[in-house]
Design a protein around this motif. Structure first.
Motif, PDB file in Angstrom:
ATOM      1  N   THR A 422       0.856  -1.195   0.000  1.00 50.08           N
ATOM      2  CA  THR A 422       0.000   0.000   0.000  1.00 50.08           C
ATOM      3  C   THR A 422       0.889   1.240   0.000  1.00 50.08           C
ATOM      4  OG1 THR A 422      -1.757  -1.117   1.219  1.00 50.08           O
ATOM      5  CG2 THR A 422      -1.797   1.282   1.209  1.00 50.08           C
ATOM      6  N   ARG A 423       0.827   2.002  -1.100  1.00 51.19           N
ATOM      7  CA  ARG A 423       1.690   3.180  -1.231  1.00 51.19           C
ATOM      8  C   ARG A 423       0.972   4.465  -0.866  1.00 51.19           C
ATOM      9  NH1 ARG A 423       3.465   4.019  -6.746  1.00 51.19           N
ATOM     10  NH2 ARG A 423       5.506   4.760  -6.071  1.00 51.19           N
ATOM     11  N   THR A 424      -0.337   4.544  -1.171  1.00 52.62           N
ATOM     12  CA  THR A 424      -1.059   5.795  -0.956  1.00 52.62           C
ATOM     13  C   THR A 424      -2.435   5.546  -0.361  1.00 52.62           C
ATOM     14  OG1 THR A 424      -2.086   5.846  -3.150  1.00 52.62           O
ATOM     15  CG2 THR A 424       0.094   6.862  -2.934  1.00 52.62           C
ATOM     16  N   ILE A 425      -2.889   6.525   0.397  1.00 48.07           N
ATOM     17  CA  ILE A 425      -4.238   6.547   0.963  1.00 48.07           C
ATOM     18  C   ILE A 425      -4.857   7.889   0.614  1.00 48.07           C
ATOM     19  CG2 ILE A 425      -5.599   6.552   3.094  1.00 48.07           C
ATOM     20  CD1 ILE A 425      -3.371   4.792   4.306  1.00 48.07           C
ATOM     21  N   GLU A 426      -6.088   7.838   0.092  1.00 49.83           N
ATOM     22  CA  GLU A 426      -6.741   9.067  -0.359  1.00 49.83           C
ATOM     23  C   GLU A 426      -8.243   8.929  -0.189  1.00 49.83           C
ATOM     24  OE1 GLU A 426      -7.129  11.539  -4.578  1.00 49.83           O
ATOM     25  OE2 GLU A 426      -5.672   9.912  -4.356  1.00 49.83           O
ATOM     26  N   VAL A 427      -8.892   9.952   0.336  1.00 50.30           N
ATOM     27  CA  VAL A 427     -10.333   9.905   0.509  1.00 50.30           C
ATOM     28  C   VAL A 427     -11.010   9.951  -0.857  1.00 50.30           C
ATOM     29  CG1 VAL A 427     -10.579  12.424   0.756  1.00 50.30           C
ATOM     30  CG2 VAL A 427     -12.296  10.894   1.749  1.00 50.30           C
ATOM     31  N   LEU A 428     -12.090   9.196  -0.997  1.00 48.91           N
ATOM     32  CA  LEU A 428     -12.849   9.188  -2.248  1.00 48.91           C
ATOM     33  C   LEU A 428     -13.554  10.526  -2.441  1.00 48.91           C
ATOM     34  CD1 LEU A 428     -14.404   5.625  -1.892  1.00 48.91           C
ATOM     35  CD2 LEU A 428     -12.521   6.300  -3.415  1.00 48.91           C
ATOM     36  N   PRO A 429     -13.564  11.078  -3.651  1.00 50.50           N
ATOM     37  CA  PRO A 429     -14.191  12.387  -3.894  1.00 50.50           C
ATOM     38  C   PRO A 429     -15.648  12.440  -3.461  1.00 50.50           C
ATOM     39  CG  PRO A 429     -12.851  11.761  -5.778  1.00 50.50           C
ATOM     40  CD  PRO A 429     -12.902  10.553  -4.869  1.00 50.50           C
ATOM     41  N   GLU A 430     -16.404  11.379  -3.769  1.00 50.88           N
ATOM     42  CA  GLU A 430     -17.827  11.399  -3.423  1.00 50.88           C
ATOM     43  C   GLU A 430     -18.047  11.389  -1.918  1.00 50.88           C
ATOM     44  OE1 GLU A 430     -16.771   7.069  -4.612  1.00 50.88           O
ATOM     45  OE2 GLU A 430     -16.232   9.127  -5.190  1.00 50.88           O
ATOM     46  N   VAL A 431     -17.134  10.752  -1.185  1.00 49.56           N
ATOM     47  CA  VAL A 431     -17.222  10.746   0.277  1.00 49.56           C
ATOM     48  C   VAL A 431     -16.953  12.137   0.829  1.00 49.56           C
ATOM     49  CG1 VAL A 431     -16.148   9.859   2.390  1.00 49.56           C
ATOM     50  CG2 VAL A 431     -16.656   8.302   0.489  1.00 49.56           C
ATOM     51  N   ALA A 432     -15.909  12.784   0.310  1.00 47.88           N
ATOM     52  CA  ALA A 432     -15.576  14.135   0.757  1.00 47.88           C
ATOM     53  C   ALA A 432     -16.692  15.118   0.433  1.00 47.88           C
ATOM     54  CB  ALA A 432     -14.262  14.584   0.116  1.00 47.88           C
ATOM     55  N   GLU A 433     -17.290  14.980  -0.735  1.00 54.45           N
ATOM     56  CA  GLU A 433     -18.379  15.880  -1.130  1.00 54.45           C
ATOM     57  C   GLU A 433     -19.596  15.693  -0.230  1.00 54.45           C
ATOM     58  OE1 GLU A 433     -19.002  14.982  -5.217  1.00 54.45           O
ATOM     59  OE2 GLU A 433     -17.032  15.762  -5.838  1.00 54.45           O
ATOM     60  N   ALA A 434     -19.934  14.439   0.071  1.00 55.97           N
ATOM     61  CA  ALA A 434     -21.085  14.180   0.940  1.00 55.97           C
ATOM     62  C   ALA A 434     -20.843  14.727   2.339  1.00 55.97           C
ATOM     63  CB  ALA A 434     -21.359  12.675   0.997  1.00 55.97           C
TER      64      ALA A 434
END
Length: 487
Positions: A422-434
């Motif tokens: 696992t190299r990167t962790i990033e929040v999903l755009p739709e989750v952040a928008e909600a």
């Protein structure tokens, strides 16, 4: 990755937030941690704010790290020197000070997608490479001095409360204090006995209620040391009371209006009891609904303003001249010294740091209409980049350290999963928008609706959390991996 498969982490800022994050990361097994601090010592706001009578407005048993409970506070509301000493002593005991590089002002963070690394640049052109960046710059790190015509023409010393000039002797001098926020209500009583004349320029009066302070005696210290549960009980009691306040301010309970009305009664009685002059009392009545700004606690603010050599001016400041401050009615208020009690750029998250994410994305452009982040911590398009005390995590009451500890735990859990493919962790755009929609909807429906001071360009509330601290703690207690993309 480092040789031991632990990600390299750069933490920006060595105050309560940054040091707490470093400890949480270490507790999760992360070993390669560098804390970059722009100043020459650790301490954050408690290093910088050394104005007279600087103190915390949250009781110290709660305004402290849960992992470093202190049974020897001098008083319930500790003053700046004691808080700074506590922070430094706790950090030293935990071995955190050795992680800190001072004099390292971060000016850029640039994501390298091929290498899955952040390149962190400092003002002195030193660079650091790290798989993870944790920004702990906070909301109260950059003082604000308003752009007022003639500000550079003043003949005497002029300085912000967070940049106090201890070399300036105020004895017998005419001092102008511009602003009546949390810093001013402490420093004005702190200097009132020294100055010859004091003019306080008030744009908007604060709600000030009695401060239930007390000095802890030796028998308190002995009891706290012998029975730690007593101090924990006080911590829980203060937390419970502050949760009630947060719930009322957020309009989350049916008795919010009644509770705020009770606080308003307490404020009015406090004002009437401490300010005998009716004309002065009228000038000290806020022009906004209670809860739109932080409610302040003081037993000596109103008495200080009632002194014969103190004047409260409510007209807008229109200019600064060599001999003083001019207001909209044309009056020149002569002064030898100006103190700016005008607060901080609370909505300017990561100001002064250029953050470039995936495909050259500019974080400040992403935040052009106001900063927002999932849980106040993580932003889509900026992998392995986390915030402590980020957007929508501030409080109308209670201890911000409780919020920062929750964020630190969340970040540490996420970072501990890096490696082993696992190299990167990033929040999903739709989750952040909600999440952002939820925050703005709740804030607009709360007691803060209509409070212009919380908005950025009248469209977004970027600073405050709309709920209880306990709700935030529940939501950050464990990483929901369905909300994140791990690659």
């Amino acid at each position: 990755m480092a040789d031991n498969n632990s990600p390299r982490v750069v933490v920006i800022g060595a105050g309560f937030g940054g040091l707490g994050a470093a400890r949480a990361l270490r507790e999760r097994g992360v070993t390669d941690i560098t804390v970059l601090e722009r100043a020459d010592a650790i301490g954050g706001v408690w290093r910088d704010n050394t104005y007279p009578d600087a103190a915390c407005d949250v009781p110290s048993p709660l305004y402290s790290w849960s992992w470093a409970v202190n049974p020897r506070w001098d008083r319930r509301y500790a003053k700046q020197p004691e808080i700074l000493a506590y922070l430094r002593d706790a950090a030293e005991r935990e071995g955190l000070t050795g992680l800190v590089v001072t004099g390292a002002e971060v000016v850029s963070c640039t994501w390298d997608d091929d290498a899955a690394v952040w390149h962190v640049g400092c003002a002195d052109e030193t660079t650091y490479d790290a798989e993870v960046v944790v920004s702990a710059l906070g909301q109260l790190s950059n003082p604000v001095v308003p752009r007022i015509p003639g500000i550079d023409d003043f003949a005497g010393p002029a300085f912000h409360s967070a940049q106090w000039r201890h070399d300036v002797d105020l004895t017998g001098r005419r001092v102008a204090v511009i602003g009546t926020g949390a810093s001013a209500i402490q420093l004005v009583p702190g200097i009132v006995d020294r100055v010859g004349a004091l003019t306080v320029f008030q744009r908007s009066a604060p709600y000030v209620v009695p401060k239930p302070d007390q000095q802890y005696k030796p028998h308190h210290h002995r009891a706290f040391a012998r029975w730690p549960a007593l101090l924990q009980a006080e911590r829980r009691t203060v937390f419970w009371a502050s949760e009630k306040l947060n719930a009322a301010l957020g309009g989350q309970v049916r008795w919010s209006k009644a509770f705020l009305a009770t606080i308003r009664v307490a404020w009015r009685l406090h004002l009437r009891r401490q300010v005998p002059d009716a004309a002065l009392r009228a000038r000290l009545v806020p022009d906004y609904e209670i809860g739109c700004k932080r409610i302040l606690f003081s037993n000596d603010w109103y008495p200080a303003l009632s002194r014969e050599h103190v004047d409260v001016v409510t007209g807008a400041v229109t200019g600064v001249e060599p001999s003083g401050v001019r207001t909209e009615d044309g009056t020149l208020h002569e002064a030898d010294v100006i103190v700016w009690g005008t607060g901080f750029a609370a909505t300017g998250f990561l100001a002064g740091v250029a953050v470039t994410g995936v495909d050259g994305a500019d974080l400040h452009q992403h935040w052009a209409d106001g900063a927002h982040a999932h849980l106040g911590v993580t932003v889509p398009g900026f992998p392995n980049f986390f915030c402590i005390y980020g957007p929508n995590t501030n409080l109308g009451g209670s201890s911000i350290i409780s919020m920062m500890e929750a964020q630190a735990g969340y970040v540490a859990e996420a970072v501990s999963q890096l490696g082993d493919g696992t190299r990167t962790i990033e929040v999903l755009p739709e989750v952040a928008e909600a999440y952002d929609r939820e925050m703005q909807t709740r804030l607009r429906a709360s007691a803060w609706n209509g409070c212009d001071s919380w908005y950025v360009d009248g469209s977004r509330i970027t600073t405050n959390w709309p709920g209880r601290v306990s709700e935030y703690q529940r939501r950050t207690a464990n990483v929901d991996w369905d909300e994140l993309a791990a690659r």
